[in-house]
Motif scaffolding. Structure first.
Motif, PDB file in Angstrom:
ATOM      1  N   ASN A 155       0.809  -1.213   0.000  1.00  0.00           N
ATOM      2  CA  ASN A 155       0.000   0.000   0.000  1.00  0.00           C
ATOM      3  C   ASN A 155       0.847   1.269   0.000  1.00  0.00           C
ATOM      4  N   LYS A 156       2.109   1.146   0.404  1.00  0.00           N
ATOM      5  CA  LYS A 156       2.973   2.320   0.514  1.00  0.00           C
ATOM      6  C   LYS A 156       4.168   2.293  -0.441  1.00  0.00           C
ATOM      7  N   ASP A 157       4.342   1.202  -1.175  1.00  0.00           N
ATOM      8  CA  ASP A 157       5.505   1.080  -2.064  1.00  0.00           C
ATOM      9  C   ASP A 157       5.694   2.342  -2.901  1.00  0.00           C
ATOM     10  N   GLN A 158       6.934   2.860  -2.916  1.00  0.00           N
ATOM     11  CA  GLN A 158       7.213   4.119  -3.618  1.00  0.00           C
ATOM     12  C   GLN A 158       8.230   3.973  -4.746  1.00  0.00           C
ATOM     13  N   THR A 159       8.453   2.745  -5.204  1.00  0.00           N
ATOM     14  CA  THR A 159       9.398   2.561  -6.303  1.00  0.00           C
ATOM     15  C   THR A 159       8.924   3.252  -7.576  1.00  0.00           C
ATOM     16  N   TYR A 160       7.621   3.445  -7.720  1.00  0.00           N
ATOM     17  CA  TYR A 160       7.099   4.181  -8.875  1.00  0.00           C
ATOM     18  C   TYR A 160       7.768   5.539  -8.988  1.00  0.00           C
ATOM     19  N   PHE A 161       7.982   6.204  -7.844  1.00  0.00           N
ATOM     20  CA  PHE A 161       8.572   7.539  -7.839  1.00  0.00           C
ATOM     21  C   PHE A 161      10.100   7.511  -7.928  1.00  0.00           C
ATOM     22  N   LEU A 162      10.679   6.325  -7.848  1.00  0.00           N
ATOM     23  CA  LEU A 162      12.137   6.187  -7.874  1.00  0.00           C
ATOM     24  C   LEU A 162      12.621   5.584  -9.194  1.00  0.00           C
ATOM     25  N   CYS A 163      11.724   5.495 -10.173  1.00  0.00           N
ATOM     26  CA  CYS A 163      12.032   4.767 -11.403  1.00  0.00           C
ATOM     27  C   CYS A 163      13.110   5.430 -12.250  1.00  0.00           C
ATOM     28  N   GLN A 164      13.421   6.703 -12.002  1.00  0.00           N
ATOM     29  CA  GLN A 164      14.423   7.397 -12.810  1.00  0.00           C
ATOM     30  C   GLN A 164      15.818   7.375 -12.184  1.00  0.00           C
ATOM     31  N   LEU A 165      15.994   6.601 -11.110  1.00  0.00           N
ATOM     32  CA  LEU A 165      17.322   6.529 -10.493  1.00  0.00           C
ATOM     33  C   LEU A 165      18.266   5.697 -11.352  1.00  0.00           C
ATOM     34  N   ALA A 166      19.476   6.215 -11.543  1.00  0.00           N
ATOM     35  CA  ALA A 166      20.512   5.504 -12.293  1.00  0.00           C
ATOM     36  C   ALA A 166      21.358   4.681 -11.325  1.00  0.00           C
ATOM     37  N   GLN A 167      22.198   3.825 -11.881  1.00  0.00           N
ATOM     38  CA  GLN A 167      23.035   2.966 -11.042  1.00  0.00           C
ATOM     39  C   GLN A 167      23.922   3.773 -10.092  1.00  0.00           C
ATOM     40  N   ARG A 317      -0.295   3.699  -7.542  1.00  0.00           N
ATOM     41  CA  ARG A 317      -1.345   2.911  -6.891  1.00  0.00           C
ATOM     42  C   ARG A 317      -2.193   2.114  -7.867  1.00  0.00           C
ATOM     43  N   GLN A 318      -1.898   2.207  -9.147  1.00  0.00           N
ATOM     44  CA  GLN A 318      -2.597   1.364 -10.106  1.00  0.00           C
ATOM     45  C   GLN A 318      -2.114  -0.072  -9.946  1.00  0.00           C
ATOM     46  N   LYS A 319      -2.993  -1.017 -10.173  1.00  0.00           N
ATOM     47  CA  LYS A 319      -2.572  -2.417 -10.110  1.00  0.00           C
ATOM     48  C   LYS A 319      -1.602  -2.708 -11.249  1.00  0.00           C
ATOM     49  N   ASP A 320      -0.818  -3.767 -11.098  1.00  0.00           N
ATOM     50  CA  ASP A 320       0.119  -4.153 -12.153  1.00  0.00           C
ATOM     51  C   ASP A 320      -0.634  -4.601 -13.400  1.00  0.00           C
ATOM     52  N   ASN A 321      -0.152  -4.164 -14.544  1.00  0.00           N
ATOM     53  CA  ASN A 321      -0.723  -4.582 -15.824  1.00  0.00           C
ATOM     54  C   ASN A 321       0.284  -5.454 -16.559  1.00  0.00           C
ATOM     55  N   ASP A 322      -0.153  -6.606 -17.031  1.00  0.00           N
ATOM     56  CA  ASP A 322       0.724  -7.485 -17.808  1.00  0.00           C
ATOM     57  C   ASP A 322       0.970  -6.867 -19.181  1.00  0.00           C
ATOM     58  N   GLN A 348       2.309  11.390 -18.189  1.00  0.00           N
ATOM     59  CA  GLN A 348       2.487  10.679 -16.935  1.00  0.00           C
ATOM     60  C   GLN A 348       3.544   9.585 -17.088  1.00  0.00           C
ATOM     61  N   ALA A 349       3.862   8.915 -15.992  1.00  0.00           N
ATOM     62  CA  ALA A 349       4.964   7.953 -15.994  1.00  0.00           C
ATOM     63  C   ALA A 349       4.477   6.526 -16.191  1.00  0.00           C
ATOM     64  N   ALA A 350       5.243   5.756 -16.933  1.00  0.00           N
ATOM     65  CA  ALA A 350       5.067   4.302 -17.028  1.00  0.00           C
ATOM     66  C   ALA A 350       6.268   3.666 -16.340  1.00  0.00           C
ATOM     67  N   VAL A 351       6.005   2.777 -15.398  1.00  0.00           N
ATOM     68  CA  VAL A 351       7.077   2.145 -14.628  1.00  0.00           C
ATOM     69  C   VAL A 351       6.947   0.635 -14.772  1.00  0.00           C
ATOM     70  N   PHE A 352       8.079  -0.027 -15.007  1.00  0.00           N
ATOM     71  CA  PHE A 352       8.085  -1.443 -15.341  1.00  0.00           C
ATOM     72  C   PHE A 352       8.681  -2.287 -14.214  1.00  0.00           C
ATOM     73  N   TYR A 353       8.108  -3.506 -14.055  1.00  0.00           N
ATOM     74  CA  TYR A 353       8.521  -4.408 -12.979  1.00  0.00           C
ATOM     75  C   TYR A 353       8.669  -5.828 -13.495  1.00  0.00           C
TER      76      TYR A 353
END
Length: 377
Positions: A155-167, A317-322, A348-353
């Motif tokens: 419910n609190k995962d914030q990796t969506y907002f961290l998707c632009q971090l480089a190595q 907060r959107q559910k994962d989409n295949d 808006q942002a698209a974030v992949f997992y």
């Protein structure tokens, strides 16, 4: 000799508990309150024509951060990144809104401020790591890429907002509360009697805080009222306050009641300042099955080749989409949805997992349905 960690202490409960955990783990912790929005300097630096003295309620947050640091027996410093925030985050934010798009400033804020300007400062004082109170996890591997994982609390995962971090940023980062849920964080804060144990979470724009967003934006982009048009018959049915204030799929706040069910936003015509709306089954208007993603940051040093199956979030907060993704070039991905997805919105942002691993993300540039581009703008 213990390793030195510079922690971003915001005045909230999450970073406060992160500070405690780092100290408990034996790190030398230096707390830093990042000052990135200063209303008293608006005319000189930010160019706010109205010089709105209420722009940033940071003083209370700073005072809370000082109380936490004192409570934990830690050093705290106050560091300004005002110009960096304006140049790298807020200017882009305004430019996108002026185009009628709805960007996510928190993603840029993390990329350019919390994990760039802040990291540069930490290196100047010989820190081994920086840390924040994000709900995310990171695995560091000697001689290999660091890997970012979702926070344990879904419910609190914030990796969506961290998707632009480089190595180079991820390798220097720690996320002390990533293994905890929000209730567990609150419990620790209460047990420690931290001054911010019951402070509510911030939900405003990164570093700007909670305020009447429309009124705030009017300080920088003049409101330009225009026509609200029924897309099906092109009839004018109302007036909007500025297309920058509306998002694709939005239902509330349109003030155009009537028979036939609720109205919702399906598009914007920027040049003519028209907001298009429709009624009925929103799936008929808002579903798409492919998208073009630009400015992609791929966290791993190795990009996938060919078609690659993973999941994607097109808003927080959107559910994962295949989906299936394919790199077109180093920073552009073409995405095919396994099932149609509603309200995938340009800007808006698209974030992949891949499972719990955050692969990276980019900006939604174009959206398609049945091989045809959907003209949202």
């Amino acid at each position: 000799m213990s390793q030195r960690v510079v922690l971003g202490l915001s005045g909230g409960v999450d970073s406060a508990v992160a500070a405690y955990l780092l100290k408990k783990q034996g790190y030398e912790v230096i707390c830093v309150f990042m000052r990135n929005w200063d209303s008293s300097l608006n005319n000189d630096i930010l160019g706010n024509p109205n010089n709105d003295a209420s722009v940033c309620p940071q003083e209370q947050d700073y005072n809370d951060a000082c109380k936490v640091a004192e409570h934990l027996g830690l050093e705290i410093r106050r560091v300004d990144f005002i110009k960096e925030y304006w140049d790298s985050v807020f200017t882009y934010f305004l430019e996108e809104y002026a185009k009628g798009r709805t960007p996510n400033p928190d993603i840029l804020c993390n990329k350019h401020i919390k994990f760039k300007a802040f990291l540069d400062y930490a290196k100047k004082i010989d820190a081994d790591y920086i840390a924040t109170g994000h709900y995310a996890r990171v695995e560091h591997h000697e001689g290999e890429d660091s890997v970012m994982l979702r926070g344990v609390d879904n419910n609190k995962d914030q990796t969506y907002f961290l998707c632009q971090l480089a190595q180079f940023q991820l390798k220097e980062a720690l996320f002390p509360i990533g293994e905890l849920t929000k209730p567990e964080v609150r419990k620790i804060a209460e047990e420690l009697d931290l001054p911010v144990a019951h402070k509510k979470d911030s939900t405003g724009i990164c570093f700007i805080g909670e305020r009447d967003f429309k009124e705030f934006l009017k300080n920088y982009i003049p409101a330009k009222p225009g026509k609200i048009v029924n897309y099906e018959n092109k009839e004018v049915i109302g007036e909007h306050q500025g297309i920058m204030y509306y998002t694709i799929g939005q239902r509330k706040g349109l003030n155009i009641g009537g028979k036939g069910g609720p109205w919702f936003v399906i598009g914007k015509e920027y040049d003519d300042n028209i907001l298009y709306v429709a009624q009925g089954d929103s799936n008929d208007w808002l579903l798409s099955d492919e998208a073009l993603i630009t400015d992609v940051n791929w966290i791993s040093s190795k990009k996938v080749e060919g078609d690659f199956d993973c999941t994607a979030k097109f808003r927080y907060r959107q559910k994962d989409n295949d989906v299936s993704i394919r790199f077109i070039d180093d920073t552009t991905i073409y995405v095919t949805f396994k099932k149609p997805v509603k309200a995938v919105t340009p800007g808006q942002a698209a974030v992949f997992y891949d499972g719990d691993v955050c692969l990276g993300g980019g900006t939604i540039e174009k959206v398609y349905k049945d091989n045809k581009e959907i003209e949202y703008l």
